[in-house]
Design a protein around this motif. Structure first.
Motif: not given
Length: 697
Positions: A3-9, A20-21, A27-29, A65-67
């Motif tokens: 969900d953190a990356i939207r794909y479109e053509r 990812n506001p 982050g991982l997602d 948060r991953e630090f």
């Protein structure tokens, strides 16, 4: 897809939009989403991929948060390698900020376009690490070694124009990132542009890396990350292949990840953001703050007024005579001219600030309508009480009455007014328009919205604000008094001021304690010693040699002589030849035989005194959390950032060892070396200071 990356053509272009506001942190997602997006684009027959960020920015960096946690696949490095290796043309459209891993993703793209306001940088050295996803290998290939080293070793971001000039981006266009990115990508496809992977570019030409390594260590006073990052850039120039350079970067990255300095700098990073977030202020609205008064136009008062003017506040400066007011105006204008020179304000803004926003006055009635007033007068309780009595009479209801006192009891000051709930301590550090620390000293009856306003003012002024309770010296100067006393004791026992200063600069301080005393003015400490003399415990070891300097009129830099001698036009000072004789006389008076101190022993005693007093400050509730102490010492007293602060340093070196040393020192002076109860309790429980920070968060 994540969900953190939207794909479109869009035609032949696969568009990967970060969602990812608030800052599109990687982050991982996000990383998994980008990886999946590339696999889909390549499978479905796209000819190009456009990467951009939705909202206010491109990727602004890693997810904090991953630090400190193990990196989950895909790592930044693997993701960047995968992006760069794509058979499709990859374009990044930058807006907002592209920092750290964000810029590394952009550099892994084959082409880069940005809006004019975009900024980009590699700030990892401020976290005690280096760019670990190819940044030290790719940036020198596109920008050259000089520019890459400047960006990587300082961590400073640059704007789009400078990035274009140095080949970091290919085009700057005004517009929405999606639209300019699509137009550029389509243009590249129609022109038959080739893939242009940075890894395929030739290795950059090197420089004298050894000389620069020495210079960086000296400039950073022992901070490892800039000098280590330089060695990674060196690998970009000298390694047998791009892949070998990446391996060397990873080795150096892991060295820093496993270092104590990385622990200290990560702690400083998070603590700087946490220090002003107090649970009791949640939902508390500060009072209106538009006009501010400052009483006393000396160096401190002029600096406070300057900071307030630069933040957009109207300021009334009160002095006692026309001549003093004119002198205050001159100091403020001098400070503001410096801001013009540095590009912080324009000449027109200077004129507006000095002729419209600033008012000079010699009568208290001029302060009748200000929202907050800070007194910066002589450090004497009777003087302070006179000032506050007059403020109580003239200031409007609800106005905040603040003292800039460094040591004095805010409760006693507040008691001389009819509105103690409106009284607070706002302890600035000189020069107040430059120094970042603001101690917000909360008295027994200070209203909660007054506390909130103190922190709101600190934010307006760009300060790091720390809450302090009331005691002699508050957080910073109380701890300072303890470690300065320790230094004085070591001198009585055989060390010299110059050996101590050298040992502490080797530890990472910009200046040693005696050079700092000269800079601040020896008369300040002299006044404090005289003020405390009537209540001093007979067991306390108090040297006389500092007082002898003051009695002879030597107050440090402002008089040209203190522990050091200062000559006009020369930077720094040379040891004052009169000081050893004063010390010898003091030792003879006390019947002391000097002994030899090693630099390591000096550093350990000095730091143990600092930690022990800091633990008392936290244990008594003067500081609410250990991180409050750490930020006070970092931003007000020059403590080396890469150690994280005295209590983080203590956690790293081990509280049990520190307590053992304090107990050993107590055999020679059981009055000064009284272990802090909190330190004893933490050791007994097998806990550390950071555990207390986590409990308070």
């Amino acid at each position: 897809m994540s969900d953190a990356i939207r794909y479109e053509r869009v035609g032949d272009i696969a568009v990967l939009t970060a969602q990812n506001p608030p800052v599109n942190a990687l982050g991982l997602d996000v990383r998994r989403g980008l990886l999946a997006g590339f696999e889909r684009a390549e499978t479905e027959g796209a000819k190009a991929v456009l990467i951009y960020g939705d909202g206010r920015t491109y990727f602004a960096g890693a997810d904090i948060r991953e630090f400190g946690k193990p990196m989950q696949a895909p790592s930044f490095a693997d993701l960047c390698t995968r992006i760069e290796a794509s058979p499709l043309i990859v374009v990044s459209a930058l807006h907002g900020t592209a920092l750290g891993g964000g810029l590394e993703v952009a550099l892994s793209s084959h082409y880069r376009i940005a809006v004019p306001s975009a900024k980009m940088g590699l700030p990892e050295v401020h976290l005690g690490i280096l760019p670990g996803a190819g940044g030290t290998q790719r940036l020198p290939r596109v920008a050259g070694v000089g520019m890459a080293l400047d960006m990587i070793t300082t961590g400073r971001p640059i704007g789009a124009a400078k990035a274009l000039e140095n080949g970091i981006i290919d085009r700057v266009v005004e517009g929405e990132p999606r639209e300019i990115g699509l137009a550029y990508t389509q243009e590249l496809l129609e022109a038959g542009a080739p893939r242009r992977a940075v890894c395929d570019l030739p290795a950059p030409k090197g420089v004298d890396f050894d000389a620069m390594h020495v210079a960086l260590l000296k400039k950073g006073r022992g901070q490892l990350s800039p000098a280590t990052a330089l060695r990674a850039v060196q690998a970009a120039c000298e390694a047998d292949s791009f892949e070998a350079g990446l391996r060397r970067e990873r080795e150096l990255f892991m060295e820093l990840m496993n270092s104590d300095q990385r622990l200290g700098m990560i702690h400083a990073f998070f603590s700087e953001r946490a220090v002003s977030k107090l649970p009791e202020l949640k939902g508390v609205a500060p009072r209106v703050l538009a006009e501010m008064g400052v009483i006393g136009g000396g160096t401190m008062g002029a600096g406070i007024a300057t900071a307030a003017l630069l933040s957009g506040l109207k300021v009334t400066m009160l002095e006692m005579t026309d001549a003093a007011a004119a002198a205050a105006q001159g100091r403020i204008e001098g400070n503001l001219k410096g801001a013009v020179k540095r590009g912080k304000i324009s000449a027109d803004q200077f004129t507006a600030l000095t002729t419209q926003a600033l008012t000079l006055a010699t009568d208290y009635s001029a302060l009748a309508q200000v929202d907050l007033v800070v007194e910066a007068v002589f450090e004497d309780m009777s003087v302070k009480k006179t000032v506050f009595t007059q403020l109580d009479a003239v200031c409007k209801p609800g106005a905040i009455l603040a003292s800039n006192t460094s040591y004095l009891d805010i409760n006693e000051i507040a008691a001389c007014t009819s509105r103690p709930e409106d009284v607070i301590g706002l302890h600035f550090f000189s020069p107040a328009h430059v120094m970042k620390l603001l101690e917000v000293v909360v008295a027994d009856k200070t209203a909660i919205d007054v506390v909130a306003t103190g922190f709101a003012l600190g934010k307006m002024l760009g300060k790091i604000s720390v809450r302090s309770g009331v005691c002699d010296g508050f957080i910073g100067n109380r701890i300072l008094a303890a470690y300065r006393a320790c230094a004085d004791h070591m001198i009585l026992d055989g060390a010299s001021p110059y050996q101590i200063d050298a040992a502490m600069t080797a530890f990472g301080f910009a200046m040693g304690p005696f050079a700092v005393a000269d800079l601040a003015g020896l008369d300040i400490g002299w006044a404090a010693r005289k003020r405390l003399a009537p209540t001093r415990d007979a067991r306390e070891r108090v040297p006389s040699f500092p007082d002898k300097l003051c009695e002879d009129g030597h107050f440090g830099q402002k008089t040209g002589k203190g522990y050091y001698v200062y000559e006009a036009g020369k930077r720094g000072g040379t040891p004052n030849p009169d000081v050893p004789g004063l010390i010898d006389a003091n030792r003879a008076e006390l019947g002391l035989t000097p002994r030899v101190f090693t630099d390591a022993e000096i550093t350990r005693r000095y730091m143990c005194a600092m930690v022990n007093e800091a633990a008392k400050v936290v244990g008594e509730g003067i500081a609410r959390r250990p991180l409050d102490v750490d930020m006070t010492l970092l931003f007000g007293y020059g403590f080396p950032r890469y150690h994280g602060g005295p209590l983080k340093w203590a956690d790293i070196v081990g509280l049990d060892d520190i307590l053992a040393d304090i107990n050993t020192y107590a055999k020679g002076d059981d009055f000064f070396w009284q272990p802090a109860p909190l330190l004893q309790q933490l050791v007994a429980d097998g806990r550390c200071f950071d555990d207390l920070n986590k409990e308070a968060s």
